[in-house]
Design an enzyme around this catalytic site. Structure first.
Site, PDB file in Angstrom:
ATOM      1  N   ARG A 164       0.834  -1.215   0.000  1.00  0.00           N
ATOM      2  CA  ARG A 164       0.000   0.000   0.000  1.00  0.00           C
ATOM      3  C   ARG A 164       0.870   1.267   0.000  1.00  0.00           C
ATOM      4  O   ARG A 164       0.582   2.247   0.700  1.00  0.00           O
ATOM      5  CB  ARG A 164      -0.929   0.022   1.230  1.00  0.00           C
ATOM      6  CG  ARG A 164      -1.940  -1.088   1.295  1.00  0.00           C
ATOM      7  CD  ARG A 164      -2.963  -0.996   0.176  1.00  0.00           C
ATOM      8  NE  ARG A 164      -4.049  -1.932   0.387  1.00  0.00           N
ATOM      9  CZ  ARG A 164      -3.998  -3.227   0.055  1.00  0.00           C
ATOM     10  NH1 ARG A 164      -2.920  -3.723  -0.519  1.00  0.00           N
ATOM     11  NH2 ARG A 164      -5.033  -4.008   0.285  1.00  0.00           N
ATOM     12  N   SER A 252      -9.965  -0.364   3.837  1.00  0.00           N
ATOM     13  CA  SER A 252      -9.216  -0.614   5.074  1.00  0.00           C
ATOM     14  C   SER A 252      -8.627   0.693   5.569  1.00  0.00           C
ATOM     15  O   SER A 252      -7.999   1.419   4.799  1.00  0.00           O
ATOM     16  CB  SER A 252      -8.052  -1.578   4.807  1.00  0.00           C
ATOM     17  OG  SER A 252      -8.525  -2.807   4.357  1.00  0.00           O
ATOM     18  N   GLU A 348      -3.925   3.757   6.437  1.00  0.00           N
ATOM     19  CA  GLU A 348      -3.707   3.491   5.011  1.00  0.00           C
ATOM     20  C   GLU A 348      -4.045   4.721   4.158  1.00  0.00           C
ATOM     21  O   GLU A 348      -3.288   5.064   3.244  1.00  0.00           O
ATOM     22  CB  GLU A 348      -4.545   2.275   4.591  1.00  0.00           C
ATOM     23  CG  GLU A 348      -4.129   1.673   3.272  1.00  0.00           C
ATOM     24  CD  GLU A 348      -5.110   0.629   2.769  1.00  0.00           C
ATOM     25  OE1 GLU A 348      -6.148   1.005   2.215  1.00  0.00           O
ATOM     26  OE2 GLU A 348      -4.820  -0.565   2.924  1.00  0.00           O
TER      27      GLU A 348
HETATM   28  N1  EPU Z   1     -10.785 -10.228  11.049  1.00  0.00           N
HETATM   29  C1  EPU Z   1     -11.404 -10.294  12.260  1.00  0.00           C
HETATM   30  N2  EPU Z   1     -12.277  -9.284  12.609  1.00  0.00           N
HETATM   31  C2  EPU Z   1     -12.522  -8.255  11.780  1.00  0.00           C
HETATM   32  C3  EPU Z   1     -11.879  -8.197  10.528  1.00  0.00           C
HETATM   33  C4  EPU Z   1     -11.004  -9.203  10.169  1.00  0.00           C
HETATM   34  O1  EPU Z   1     -11.206 -11.216  13.045  1.00  0.00           O
HETATM   35  O2  EPU Z   1     -13.314  -7.384  12.147  1.00  0.00           O
HETATM   36  C5  EPU Z   1      -9.897 -11.333  10.637  1.00  0.00           C
HETATM   37  C6  EPU Z   1     -10.575 -12.149   9.543  1.00  0.00           C
HETATM   38  O3  EPU Z   1     -11.361 -13.162  10.078  1.00  0.00           O
HETATM   39  C7  EPU Z   1      -9.414 -12.688   8.782  1.00  0.00           C
HETATM   40  C8  EPU Z   1      -8.349 -11.626   8.937  1.00  0.00           C
HETATM   41  O4  EPU Z   1      -8.742 -10.808  10.023  1.00  0.00           O
HETATM   42  O5  EPU Z   1      -8.954 -13.885   9.358  1.00  0.00           O
HETATM   43  C9  EPU Z   1      -8.137 -10.816   7.672  1.00  0.00           C
HETATM   44  O6  EPU Z   1      -9.350 -10.204   7.279  1.00  0.00           O
HETATM   45  P1  EPU Z   1      -9.754 -10.039   5.737  1.00  0.00           P
HETATM   46  O7  EPU Z   1      -9.606 -11.333   5.048  1.00  0.00           O
HETATM   47  O8  EPU Z   1     -11.078  -9.357   5.681  1.00  0.00           O
HETATM   48  O9  EPU Z   1      -8.631  -9.115   5.108  1.00  0.00           O
HETATM   49  P2  EPU Z   1      -7.871  -7.859   5.703  1.00  0.00           P
HETATM   50  O10 EPU Z   1      -6.485  -8.272   6.069  1.00  0.00           O
HETATM   51  O11 EPU Z   1      -8.692  -7.230   6.752  1.00  0.00           O
HETATM   52  C10 EPU Z   1      -6.818  -7.061   3.447  1.00  0.00           C
HETATM   53  C11 EPU Z   1      -6.693  -5.767   2.710  1.00  0.00           C
HETATM   54  C12 EPU Z   1      -7.964  -5.469   1.935  1.00  0.00           C
HETATM   55  C13 EPU Z   1      -8.183  -6.596   0.945  1.00  0.00           C
HETATM   56  C14 EPU Z   1      -8.267  -7.936   1.698  1.00  0.00           C
HETATM   57  C15 EPU Z   1      -8.286  -9.093   0.746  1.00  0.00           C
HETATM   58  C16 EPU Z   1      -5.157  -4.381   3.962  1.00  0.00           C
HETATM   59  C17 EPU Z   1      -4.995  -3.224   4.886  1.00  0.00           C
HETATM   60  N3  EPU Z   1      -6.398  -4.704   3.646  1.00  0.00           N
HETATM   61  O12 EPU Z   1      -7.832  -6.885   4.420  1.00  0.00           O
HETATM   62  O13 EPU Z   1      -7.761  -4.267   1.199  1.00  0.00           O
HETATM   63  O14 EPU Z   1      -9.366  -6.398   0.198  1.00  0.00           O
HETATM   64  O15 EPU Z   1      -7.101  -8.109   2.543  1.00  0.00           O
HETATM   65  O16 EPU Z   1      -7.044  -9.248   0.134  1.00  0.00           O
HETATM   66  O17 EPU Z   1      -4.158  -4.956   3.529  1.00  0.00           O
HETATM   67  C18 EPU Z   1      -7.986  -1.912   1.312  1.00  0.00           C
HETATM   68  O18 EPU Z   1      -6.770  -1.840   1.273  1.00  0.00           O
HETATM   69  O19 EPU Z   1      -8.699  -0.873   1.349  1.00  0.00           O
HETATM   70  C19 EPU Z   1      -8.632  -3.209   1.327  1.00  0.00           C
HETATM   71  C20 EPU Z   1      -9.954  -3.358   1.460  1.00  0.00           C
END
Ligand code: EPU
Length: 352
Positions: A164, A252, A348
């Site tokens: 990012r 995010s 971010e």
């Molecule tokens: N989780 C929780 N509680 C929550 C949110 C997440 O326990 O409230 C846990 C989920 O269960 C999962 C883990 O955290 O095990 C990761 O969550 P998720 O798969 O939703 O992905 P993320 O790491 O929160 C990242 C990117 C997103 C992207 C997704 C899919 C970043 C900062 N965010 O989110 O990107 O769509 O992976 O690849 O890297 C963005 O940058 O704006 C964005 C949406």
């Protein structure tokens, strides 16, 4: 060139924050920037480049001259043995480009479906989702130097892509990216006009991400087409992430932090359920959404800014939130995550 004064920016930022640009010029072509630079008053002003407004928090009226990028057009500009080279104007909608390339038979962007924002903003924060980052499909871009009006091209190495991150998020003089000594910041100094993507002719699905694995298991489709993956990614995102048209947000709000294996072992000893991923370079990425959720923030609000009910990493505008309220909430979250886990979360979006 039309110089607009006192322009409402609420429709131009996905958070839906009410703020105004003192002065705004729309950039549909390179000559629009050159006209700005030929005007002594405008040329002397600091500049703020606005794309789709999907990764910014406006904390007040914008004093620098806002250059709103509206360069359109998309076409195949080349072909190598390995890839189709597709060029798109920076003002094109990112998701529309993804759909269009798939319809043309040039897959490769399907994992990046439904990401809000414009094509020109995609390299700025090296957008990424479901195992693919922009840098994996990036060929080069054209930008205009906001001091001279001259066009220059940058390849991936020169963009200093990181997680990012890119040279476009860093102020001049501030190093960025992996090649810190080479990549100097271009924030406010350059305006991206065209982005070229290399879409692989020998397409392979990228399916390693847990949510996609679940889709494969549920559907029984073992060898999904690019269109199938596109469909799944749209479904996953729609289920987890708020549609900015309905509820203001910037995706995010924090980056997923990385820690050393030692730090991670320490945290696991205290929090065995912490969601973490081993990275190729030996460090460990922690799920910021999980950390925030564990601190009890999901669904909470500070003033009119809130934490999304289905994904704690997304801050939302409940109705009429100011940028100040969003940042107050963000700081409260950072404090509680730091107090409980000793981890500093980094925002971010760009705070303006
Ligand atoms: N989780 C929780 N509680 C929550 C949110 C997440 O326990 O409230 C846990 C989920 O269960 C999962 C883990 O955290 O095990 C990761 O969550 P998720 O798969 O939703 O992905 P993320 O790491 O929160 C990242 C990117 C997103 C992207 C997704 C899919 C970043 C900062 N965010 O989110 O990107 O769509 O992976 O690849 O890297 C963005 O940058 O704006 C964005 C949406």
């Amino acid at each position: 060139m039309l110089v607009e004064k006192n322009v409402a920016l609420q429709p131009y930022n996905t958070f839906g924050i009410v703020a105004r640009a003192h002065t705004l010029v729309r950039v549909a072509q390179e000559v629009d920037v050159q006209a700005v630079l030929a005007d002594p008053l405008l040329a002397a002003q600091p500049k703020f480049v606005l794309g789709g407004g999907s990764n910014i928090v406006l904390t007040g009226d914008v004093r620098p001259l806002v250059l709103k990028v509206e360069v359109m057009g998309r076409r195949l500009v080349g072909e190598t043995a390995q890839a189709w080279i597709v060029q798109a104007g920076a003002g094109e909608n990112w998701h529309d480009l993804v759909g269009w390339t798939l319809a043309q038979g040039w897959p490769g962007l399907e994992n990046l479906a439904l990401i809000p924002g414009t094509v020109g903003a995609a390299p700025v924060q090296n957008i990424g989702a479901y195992g693919v980052e922009l840098q994996d499909r990036f060929e080069s871009l054209d930008a205009l130097d906001l001091t001279t009006g001259r066009r220059f091209a940058l390849d991936a190495a020169q963009c200093g892509f990181g997680y990012r991150d890119s040279v476009f998020k860093h102020a001049p003089g501030q190093p960025s990216g992996h090649d810190a000594h080479k990549s100097l910041g271009l924030a406010g100094r350059a305006l991206i006009t065209q982005v070229r993507l290399a879409l692989p002719k020998r397409w392979r699905p990228v399916l390693g991400y847990l949510d996609l694995e679940k889709k494969i298991a549920e559907s029984g489709v073992r060898q999904p087409s690019p269109q199938q993956i596109y469909q799944w990614v749209c479904e996953i995102r729609a289920a987890k992430l708020p549609d900015p048209q309905v509820i203001g947000n910037a995706g995010s709000f924090f980056k997923n932090p990385t820690v050393t294996p030692e730090q991670c072992a320490d945290i696991i000893a205290r929090e065995p359920r912490i969601v973490h991923y081993q990275l190729a370079n030996g460090t460990v990425k922690l799920a910021a959404g999980w950390l925030i959720d564990a601190c009890g923030w999901k669904g909470k609000s500070v003033g009119n800014a809130g934490v999304y009910e289905k994904q704690a990493l997304v801050l939302v505008n409940r109705h009429g939130a100011t940028g100040g309220e969003v940042m107050t909430l963000a700081r409260a979250i950072q404090t509680s995550v730091y107090e409980r886990f000793g981890i500093r979360l980094e925002p971010e979006p760009v705070v303006v």
